[in-house]
Scaffold this motif. Sequence first.
Motif, PDB file in Angstrom:
ATOM      1  N   UNK A  38     -11.461  -2.255   2.849  1.00 25.62           N
ATOM      2  CA  UNK A  38     -10.798  -1.012   2.431  1.00 25.62           C
ATOM      3  C   UNK A  38     -10.710  -0.038   3.607  1.00 25.62           C
ATOM      4  N   UNK A  39     -11.589  -0.210   4.599  1.00 29.74           N
ATOM      5  CA  UNK A  39     -11.573   0.662   5.776  1.00 29.74           C
ATOM      6  C   UNK A  39     -10.725   0.022   6.868  1.00 29.74           C
ATOM      7  N   UNK A  40      -9.672   0.717   7.309  1.00 25.99           N
ATOM      8  CA  UNK A  40      -8.828   0.151   8.366  1.00 25.99           C
ATOM      9  C   UNK A  40      -8.757   1.071   9.571  1.00 25.99           C
ATOM     10  N   UNK A  41      -9.677   2.049   9.652  1.00 29.71           N
ATOM     11  CA  UNK A  41      -9.655   2.965  10.795  1.00 29.71           C
ATOM     12  C   UNK A  41     -10.037   2.250  12.077  1.00 29.71           C
ATOM     13  N   UNK A  42      -9.565   2.793  13.189  1.00 36.11           N
ATOM     14  CA  UNK A  42     -10.028   2.329  14.487  1.00 36.11           C
ATOM     15  C   UNK A  42     -11.170   3.237  14.904  1.00 36.11           C
ATOM     16  N   UNK A  94       0.578   6.358  -3.090  1.00 30.13           N
ATOM     17  CA  UNK A  94      -0.566   6.681  -2.227  1.00 30.13           C
ATOM     18  C   UNK A  94      -0.855   5.510  -1.280  1.00 30.13           C
ATOM     19  N   UNK A  95      -1.005   5.797   0.018  1.00 26.40           N
ATOM     20  CA  UNK A  95      -1.249   4.742   1.015  1.00 26.40           C
ATOM     21  C   UNK A  95      -2.600   4.875   1.696  1.00 26.40           C
ATOM     22  N   UNK A  96      -2.858   6.056   2.254  1.00 26.86           N
ATOM     23  CA  UNK A  96      -4.000   6.236   3.151  1.00 26.86           C
ATOM     24  C   UNK A  96      -4.845   7.429   2.707  1.00 26.86           C
ATOM     25  N   UNK A 121     -14.443   0.427  -4.547  1.00 25.09           N
ATOM     26  CA  UNK A 121     -13.859  -0.288  -5.686  1.00 25.09           C
ATOM     27  C   UNK A 121     -12.669   0.474  -6.271  1.00 25.09           C
ATOM     28  N   UNK A 122     -12.769   1.797  -6.315  1.00 27.41           N
ATOM     29  CA  UNK A 122     -11.659   2.586  -6.851  1.00 27.41           C
ATOM     30  C   UNK A 122     -10.472   2.562  -5.892  1.00 27.41           C
ATOM     31  N   UNK A 123     -10.763   2.593  -4.589  1.00 26.32           N
ATOM     32  CA  UNK A 123      -9.676   2.499  -3.604  1.00 26.32           C
ATOM     33  C   UNK A 123      -8.958   1.159  -3.739  1.00 26.32           C
ATOM     34  N   UNK A 124      -9.725   0.093  -3.985  1.00 25.08           N
ATOM     35  CA  UNK A 124      -9.100  -1.224  -4.191  1.00 25.08           C
ATOM     36  C   UNK A 124      -8.193  -1.195  -5.406  1.00 25.08           C
ATOM     37  N   UNK A 125      -8.705  -0.644  -6.504  1.00 23.25           N
ATOM     38  CA  UNK A 125      -7.884  -0.572  -7.710  1.00 23.25           C
ATOM     39  C   UNK A 125      -6.602   0.219  -7.447  1.00 23.25           C
ATOM     40  N   UNK A 206      -2.113   5.997 -10.537  1.00 23.29           N
ATOM     41  CA  UNK A 206      -0.868   5.606  -9.866  1.00 23.29           C
ATOM     42  C   UNK A 206      -0.275   4.317 -10.431  1.00 23.29           C
ATOM     43  N   UNK A 207      -1.135   3.404 -10.870  1.00 26.09           N
ATOM     44  CA  UNK A 207      -0.612   2.163 -11.453  1.00 26.09           C
ATOM     45  C   UNK A 207       0.178   2.437 -12.720  1.00 26.09           C
ATOM     46  N   UNK A 208      -0.368   3.300 -13.585  1.00 23.79           N
ATOM     47  CA  UNK A 208       0.325   3.632 -14.837  1.00 23.79           C
ATOM     48  C   UNK A 208       1.638   4.365 -14.550  1.00 23.79           C
ATOM     49  N   UNK A 209       1.612   5.254 -13.554  1.00 27.32           N
ATOM     50  CA  UNK A 209       2.831   6.000 -13.210  1.00 27.32           C
ATOM     51  C   UNK A 209       3.891   5.039 -12.661  1.00 27.32           C
ATOM     52  N   UNK A 210       3.484   4.070 -11.859  1.00 22.57           N
ATOM     53  CA  UNK A 210       4.422   3.063 -11.353  1.00 22.57           C
ATOM     54  C   UNK A 210       5.061   2.298 -12.505  1.00 22.57           C
TER      55      UNK A 210
END
Lengths: 343, 343
Positions: A38-42, A94-96, A121-125, A206-210
């Motif tokens: 879930x972490x993609x920072x450099x 939502x992306x980042x 876990x929530x970020x994954x969802x 966001x899933x429900x809104x999509x």
Amino acid sequence: MRMATDSFLDQQIVLDHGTGARLSRELVEFMVGVLGDVYIGEMEDSAMLPVPAGNIAMTTDSFVVDPPFFGNGDIGKIAVCGTVNDLAVVGAEPLYLTLAMILETGLPIRRLHQALVSLRDTAKEAGVKIVAGDTKVVGPGEADGIFLNTTGIGVFHRAPKRMTDVRAGDRIVLSGPIGNHTVHLLSVREGLGFEKNVLSDCAPLNGMIDALEEAVPADAVRSMRDVTRGGLSAVLHEYAAALGRTLRIEDAALPVDFETRMAADMLGINPLNCANEGCLALFVDPDSVDSVLKTLRAHPYGERAVVIGEVTDRAVKAVELVGEDGKVSEIEELQGAELPRLC
Amino acid sequence: MRMATDSFLDQQIVLDHGTGARLSRELVEFMVGVLGDVYIGEMEDSAMLPVPAGNIAMTTDSFVVDPPFFGNGDIGKIAVCGTVNDLAVVGAEPLYLTLAMILETGLPIRRLHQALVSLRDTAKEAGVKIVAGDTKVVGPGEADGIFLNTTGIGVFHRAPKRMTDVRAGDRIVLSGPIGNHTVHLLSVREGLGFEKNVLSDCAPLNGMIDALEEAVPADAVRSMRDVTRGGLSAVLHEYAAALGRTLRIEDAALPVDFETRMAADMLGINPLNCANEGCLALFVDPDSVDSVLKTLRAHPYGERAVVIGEVTDRAVKAVELVGEDGKVSEIEELQGAELPRLC
């Protein structure tokens, strides 16, 4: 790399976890390890991220929820939901997220771990990545355990939605019951016993809104808000002010659970003023109300979606409540809800 | 709209300034009024912002500086500089900041006003806009006056700069003296009297970096860092680890002001470990060192730029200090700097 070993988890946060030297670095390595992919920072001073040209959405929220760990959630979950929902309601994907923490000396590292696991876990969802972080440590009594900030970026695949897109005659829809998050937290704080049956509604929407936007015409949902601090009352007053119109809701239509109403009565609070963390207020073209309700109800976070009122054609900024006896009263904007630290 | 009248400025922050109702709204209106045209957010849940396609830079920082108001700056100024500098050092043009505040009940609104004025003026100097905000209020003793978070976005007009772009033989340049910010703050905290003569170096460095990039070839400056928490020592250790090389600096070349050294000795701290808020460490192609120094020195924030050492070709992760007697010693990475809350 500092791993989540028992002996490390048994330690507490100390000032040197925030002073930029070895302990700081090891704590960051631990956190990055917990967040996993879930972490993609450099490990540079800024993350570098691809975005398409056009408009992005950006929003920020600090989280000071008390208590930070409650029955069916914690500050880590809320910190993702709050920011994801703020992006999603304006029509963005939502992306980042960035993640900044203020930790009080003495915080058990096990608690920090718990918050990070929820956050991950929530970020994954929600399908978002954590792209940059910051950790500050303050002394005992200079903060309250753990405060988080998430700031989010989203991109638009559809036209942004604004409050001013709402029209007279639009129906007001709630995606679920109100008051539960506030009652749950107050009950945990005061040990009232309601927290077993009344759970926080905290959820990424966001899933429900999509799903909704795919199922209904583009302008069926004119505008929406997640109902957080200040409660439904604050949302309705905000729209009434933006539109210069009277909004009217029906008391009998308001979805409030029985135990929530009982607890709210005992606590002397009104569910209309209660913060929620997973409830949408939607302003809907009357021709599309049935399909909006059907789509919301097909989603786990919208099963109890219901129409609660409408935007009238009266060009006076006001919010009215129609009682069960048909009598109309005005809902005044509160000076303050006196319900601090619910998110 | 709630204006910055004397009677309002004489009030204090109360819990209801954070609960989402009328007092919250009025406080937000007041803050937006103070920020003026530096604030471009919409009153929606997210800001909507144009960006070019490609990569953006994103970074976050929370600010808990103690004391929040000091001789020649305050938390508002630091909150802009810290995030602007983190964007600028990776080669991005800082564009947008979000601003989230955690306020302790009892904070004089006059203090909040002071921080916002600094923040606005520094944002103007740095050419960034505030695009979204959030305000949380906690009870007495649950925070320490005022904590800020800024999260920033920048865009790239040039190739991003990374630590791994640094090569053996590159010179290490400092843009100005080290230790002043830390000594200034500790002196204010302890009432030592140095704070009159030793000022914080807090400054937004993006303008100087722009001037530099225009004056020298694209890869003359391989990589750079603003020297903040953990001090120069932490920056050098970070590069040594990323490069797997030995970095060597000369003690005699380190720019430390006389009074700063005296105060540091008295406080038992090493300027190498001191946080700064307006000092760059640059890794520079040796062929371009003269033009880099000349350009930095032509800028008010870089007048005392100096070469302090180099990246050796020794493939061992280490940081070495050459003493005035020519003796080489290793600078160990500290476990912790024991210098909390300097930003």
